[in-house]
Design a protein around this motif. Structure first.
Motif, PDB file in Angstrom:
ATOM      1  N   ARG A 164       0.828  -1.212   0.000  1.00  0.00           N
ATOM      2  CA  ARG A 164       0.000   0.000   0.000  1.00  0.00           C
ATOM      3  C   ARG A 164       0.860   1.258   0.000  1.00  0.00           C
ATOM      4  O   ARG A 164       0.649   2.192  -0.775  1.00  0.00           O
ATOM      5  CB  ARG A 164      -0.912  -0.017   1.228  1.00  0.00           C
ATOM      6  N   SER A 165       1.851   1.280   0.853  1.00  0.00           N
ATOM      7  CA  SER A 165       2.682   2.475   0.999  1.00  0.00           C
ATOM      8  C   SER A 165       3.458   2.792  -0.272  1.00  0.00           C
ATOM      9  O   SER A 165       3.390   3.904  -0.798  1.00  0.00           O
ATOM     10  CB  SER A 165       3.648   2.292   2.173  1.00  0.00           C
ATOM     11  N   CYS A 166       4.197   1.812  -0.794  1.00  0.00           N
ATOM     12  CA  CYS A 166       5.069   2.128  -1.928  1.00  0.00           C
ATOM     13  C   CYS A 166       4.287   2.328  -3.223  1.00  0.00           C
ATOM     14  O   CYS A 166       4.678   3.150  -4.065  1.00  0.00           O
ATOM     15  CB  CYS A 166       6.176   1.085  -2.086  1.00  0.00           C
ATOM     16  N   CYS A 167       3.164   1.638  -3.399  1.00  0.00           N
ATOM     17  CA  CYS A 167       2.361   1.851  -4.605  1.00  0.00           C
ATOM     18  C   CYS A 167       1.738   3.244  -4.617  1.00  0.00           C
ATOM     19  O   CYS A 167       1.688   3.907  -5.660  1.00  0.00           O
ATOM     20  CB  CYS A 167       1.269   0.786  -4.699  1.00  0.00           C
ATOM     21  N   THR A 168       1.266   3.683  -3.469  1.00  0.00           N
ATOM     22  CA  THR A 168       0.670   5.015  -3.380  1.00  0.00           C
ATOM     23  C   THR A 168       1.713   6.092  -3.630  1.00  0.00           C
ATOM     24  O   THR A 168       1.488   7.033  -4.403  1.00  0.00           O
ATOM     25  CB  THR A 168       0.024   5.223  -1.999  1.00  0.00           C
ATOM     26  N   ARG A 169       2.870   5.959  -2.984  1.00  0.00           N
ATOM     27  CA  ARG A 169       3.915   6.972  -3.177  1.00  0.00           C
ATOM     28  C   ARG A 169       4.436   6.978  -4.606  1.00  0.00           C
ATOM     29  O   ARG A 169       4.736   8.042  -5.166  1.00  0.00           O
ATOM     30  CB  ARG A 169       5.055   6.738  -2.185  1.00  0.00           C
ATOM     31  N   ALA A 170       4.536   5.802  -5.236  1.00  0.00           N
ATOM     32  CA  ALA A 170       5.005   5.747  -6.617  1.00  0.00           C
ATOM     33  C   ALA A 170       4.077   6.528  -7.542  1.00  0.00           C
ATOM     34  O   ALA A 170       4.529   7.305  -8.392  1.00  0.00           O
ATOM     35  CB  ALA A 170       5.129   4.294  -7.074  1.00  0.00           C
ATOM     36  N   MET A 171       2.761   6.331  -7.386  1.00  0.00           N
ATOM     37  CA  MET A 171       1.825   7.036  -8.249  1.00  0.00           C
ATOM     38  C   MET A 171       1.865   8.542  -8.012  1.00  0.00           C
ATOM     39  O   MET A 171       1.919   9.335  -8.961  1.00  0.00           O
ATOM     40  CB  MET A 171       0.397   6.526  -8.042  1.00  0.00           C
ATOM     41  N   TRP A 172       1.848   8.941  -6.751  1.00  0.00           N
ATOM     42  CA  TRP A 172       1.815  10.372  -6.460  1.00  0.00           C
ATOM     43  C   TRP A 172       3.126  11.063  -6.834  1.00  0.00           C
ATOM     44  O   TRP A 172       3.121  12.167  -7.373  1.00  0.00           O
ATOM     45  CB  TRP A 172       1.462  10.599  -4.989  1.00  0.00           C
ATOM     46  N   GLN A 173       4.248  10.433  -6.560  1.00  0.00           N
ATOM     47  CA  GLN A 173       5.526  11.067  -6.871  1.00  0.00           C
ATOM     48  C   GLN A 173       5.792  11.120  -8.368  1.00  0.00           C
ATOM     49  O   GLN A 173       6.346  12.098  -8.874  1.00  0.00           O
ATOM     50  CB  GLN A 173       6.661  10.330  -6.167  1.00  0.00           C
ATOM     51  N   LYS A 174       5.390  10.092  -9.086  1.00  0.00           N
ATOM     52  CA  LYS A 174       5.669  10.034 -10.529  1.00  0.00           C
ATOM     53  C   LYS A 174       4.662  10.828 -11.348  1.00  0.00           C
ATOM     54  O   LYS A 174       5.004  11.387 -12.391  1.00  0.00           O
ATOM     55  CB  LYS A 174       5.677   8.572 -10.990  1.00  0.00           C
ATOM     56  N   MET A 175       3.421  10.918 -10.876  1.00  0.00           N
ATOM     57  CA  MET A 175       2.378  11.531 -11.698  1.00  0.00           C
ATOM     58  C   MET A 175       1.611  12.639 -11.002  1.00  0.00           C
ATOM     59  O   MET A 175       1.547  13.769 -11.499  1.00  0.00           O
ATOM     60  CB  MET A 175       1.407  10.445 -12.171  1.00  0.00           C
ATOM     61  N   MET A 176       1.007  12.370  -9.862  1.00  0.00           N
ATOM     62  CA  MET A 176       0.038  13.303  -9.305  1.00  0.00           C
ATOM     63  C   MET A 176       0.671  14.584  -8.773  1.00  0.00           C
ATOM     64  O   MET A 176       0.120  15.675  -8.957  1.00  0.00           O
ATOM     65  CB  MET A 176      -0.778  12.614  -8.212  1.00  0.00           C
ATOM     66  N   PHE A 177       1.811  14.464  -8.083  1.00  0.00           N
ATOM     67  CA  PHE A 177       2.462  15.693  -7.604  1.00  0.00           C
ATOM     68  C   PHE A 177       2.879  16.593  -8.767  1.00  0.00           C
ATOM     69  O   PHE A 177       2.501  17.773  -8.811  1.00  0.00           O
ATOM     70  CB  PHE A 177       3.661  15.367  -6.717  1.00  0.00           C
ATOM     71  N   PRO A 184       7.191  19.714  -8.316  1.00  0.00           N
ATOM     72  CA  PRO A 184       8.251  18.807  -8.758  1.00  0.00           C
ATOM     73  C   PRO A 184       8.677  17.859  -7.636  1.00  0.00           C
ATOM     74  O   PRO A 184       8.635  18.214  -6.459  1.00  0.00           O
ATOM     75  CB  PRO A 184       9.399  19.753  -9.145  1.00  0.00           C
ATOM     76  N   VAL A 185       9.072  16.665  -8.023  1.00  0.00           N
ATOM     77  CA  VAL A 185       9.575  15.672  -7.074  1.00  0.00           C
ATOM     78  C   VAL A 185      11.037  15.419  -7.395  1.00  0.00           C
ATOM     79  O   VAL A 185      11.378  15.149  -8.551  1.00  0.00           O
ATOM     80  CB  VAL A 185       8.771  14.355  -7.176  1.00  0.00           C
ATOM     81  N   PRO A 186      11.928  15.514  -6.404  1.00  0.00           N
ATOM     82  CA  PRO A 186      13.353  15.272  -6.665  1.00  0.00           C
ATOM     83  C   PRO A 186      13.568  13.897  -7.298  1.00  0.00           C
ATOM     84  O   PRO A 186      12.997  12.906  -6.825  1.00  0.00           O
ATOM     85  CB  PRO A 186      13.981  15.347  -5.270  1.00  0.00           C
ATOM     86  N   PRO A 187      14.368  13.826  -8.353  1.00  0.00           N
ATOM     87  CA  PRO A 187      14.586  12.540  -9.037  1.00  0.00           C
ATOM     88  C   PRO A 187      15.102  11.452  -8.107  1.00  0.00           C
ATOM     89  O   PRO A 187      14.719  10.284  -8.240  1.00  0.00           O
ATOM     90  CB  PRO A 187      15.619  12.882 -10.112  1.00  0.00           C
TER      91      PRO A 187
END
Length: 298
Positions: A164-177, A184-187
């Motif tokens: 749950r944690s890593c899937c949510t952060r992956a979507m938000w950091q890569k797309m939603m933010f 911007p999200v630091p690479p």
């Protein structure tokens, strides 16, 4: 800078003065998008037929947002098992779960939520098991056999603080933010999150899937629904998580076939179109979302 350092899921987070650890975890809940009551302008659900308050004569009602992973799992389960229900859509990105109207349904202000006459239930796992028992779903969803059921319980207990944690952060950091909130999200942060996601996927294969057809045995269970809906979050952001994992990809195809392709696509249509959402223009709402979702930036 004031505040104390708290530990959440193995990461250090600055905790402001006056906010206890329990409140911090509540803020970081992915179901609630971390929002605090009263931060959004008051929005009434009256006039929205999908979310209007109803009486106990309405039968089973499910309060869902199909942008949410556990909401999709509940939706698929109910539809697949021909459980009659009224869908009450609660849009998280509009803060509808923090309205006074919805608080009367679920004081936790979270989705999914279930209302069955005068009985109200929150939390996705509890809702899935309630539906399974009440409507006598086929045994494979949540087996009667002690050890088979324990395997399902084991996965359901693990996924909350792992996949749950890593899937949510992956979507938000890569797309939603960057696309929806314009932040911007630091690479290096995204790279770290994707590396953690890869480790979680390996654990999913090694510990749970192994050489089985499904996560807990030869038949699909609620564990598979919870898992596949999680994995579609990073997929929606363009993560090619199945390309280098043939075993996991074969499992995904079996889950989709067991659920039914049309139902699977129907449940995921909203999140798979999230990449096409226009940037959020409301400056007040944008800042409140950014503030409340900072817990996903680590």
């Amino acid at each position: 800078m004031g505040g104390k350092t708290a530990i959440w899921l193995g990461y250090r987070i600055r905790r402001p003065e006056g906010l206890d650890a329990a409140a911090l975890v509540c803020r970081c809940s992915c179901f609630q998008l971390g929002l605090q009551g009263g931060q959004f302008p008051k929005v009434s659900l009256r006039g929205l037929s999908s979310a209007a308050p109803t009486t106990s004569t309405m039968g089973l009602e499910l309060y869902l947002d199909l942008m949410s992973q556990p909401c999709r799992a509940v939706y698929i389960f109910a539809k697949k098992n021909n459980i009659p229900f009224q869908l009450r859509t609660i849009e998280l990105l509009k803060g509808q779960h923090y309205t006074d109207d919805f608080a009367q349904v679920n004081p936790l202000r979270k989705v999914p939520a279930l209302k069955d006459g005068d009985f109200v239930l929150a939390e996705s796992v509890a809702i899935l098991l309630y539906l399974s028992r009440k409507y006598k779903a086929p045994d494979h969803w949540y087996p009667q056999d002690l050890q088979a059921r324990a395997r399902v319980d084991e996965y359901l207990s693990w996924q909350h603080t792992a996949l749950r944690s890593c899937c949510t952060r992956a979507m938000w950091q890569k797309m939603m933010f960057p696309k929806f909130l314009g932040q911007p999200v630091p690479p290096e942060m995204l790279a770290s999150t994707l590396a953690e996601l890869d480790r979680c996927l390996q654990m999913l294969e090694d510990k749970f899937l192994r050489d089985q057809a499904f996560l807990t045995g030869s038949h699909i269970s609620v564990a598979d629904l919870m898992a596949i809906t999680e994995l579609m979050h990073p997929v929606s952001a363009g993560c090619k998580i199945f390309e280098s994992r043939p075993k996991l990809d074969a499992w995904r195809q079996r889950v989709e076939a067991a659920v039914g392709e049309n139902l699977f696509q129907e449940a995921h249509a909203v999140v798979l179109k999230a990449k096409d959402m226009p940037p959020l223009m409301d400056p007040d709402l944008k800042e409140k979302l950014k503030l409340s979702l900072q817990c996903l930036l680590y």
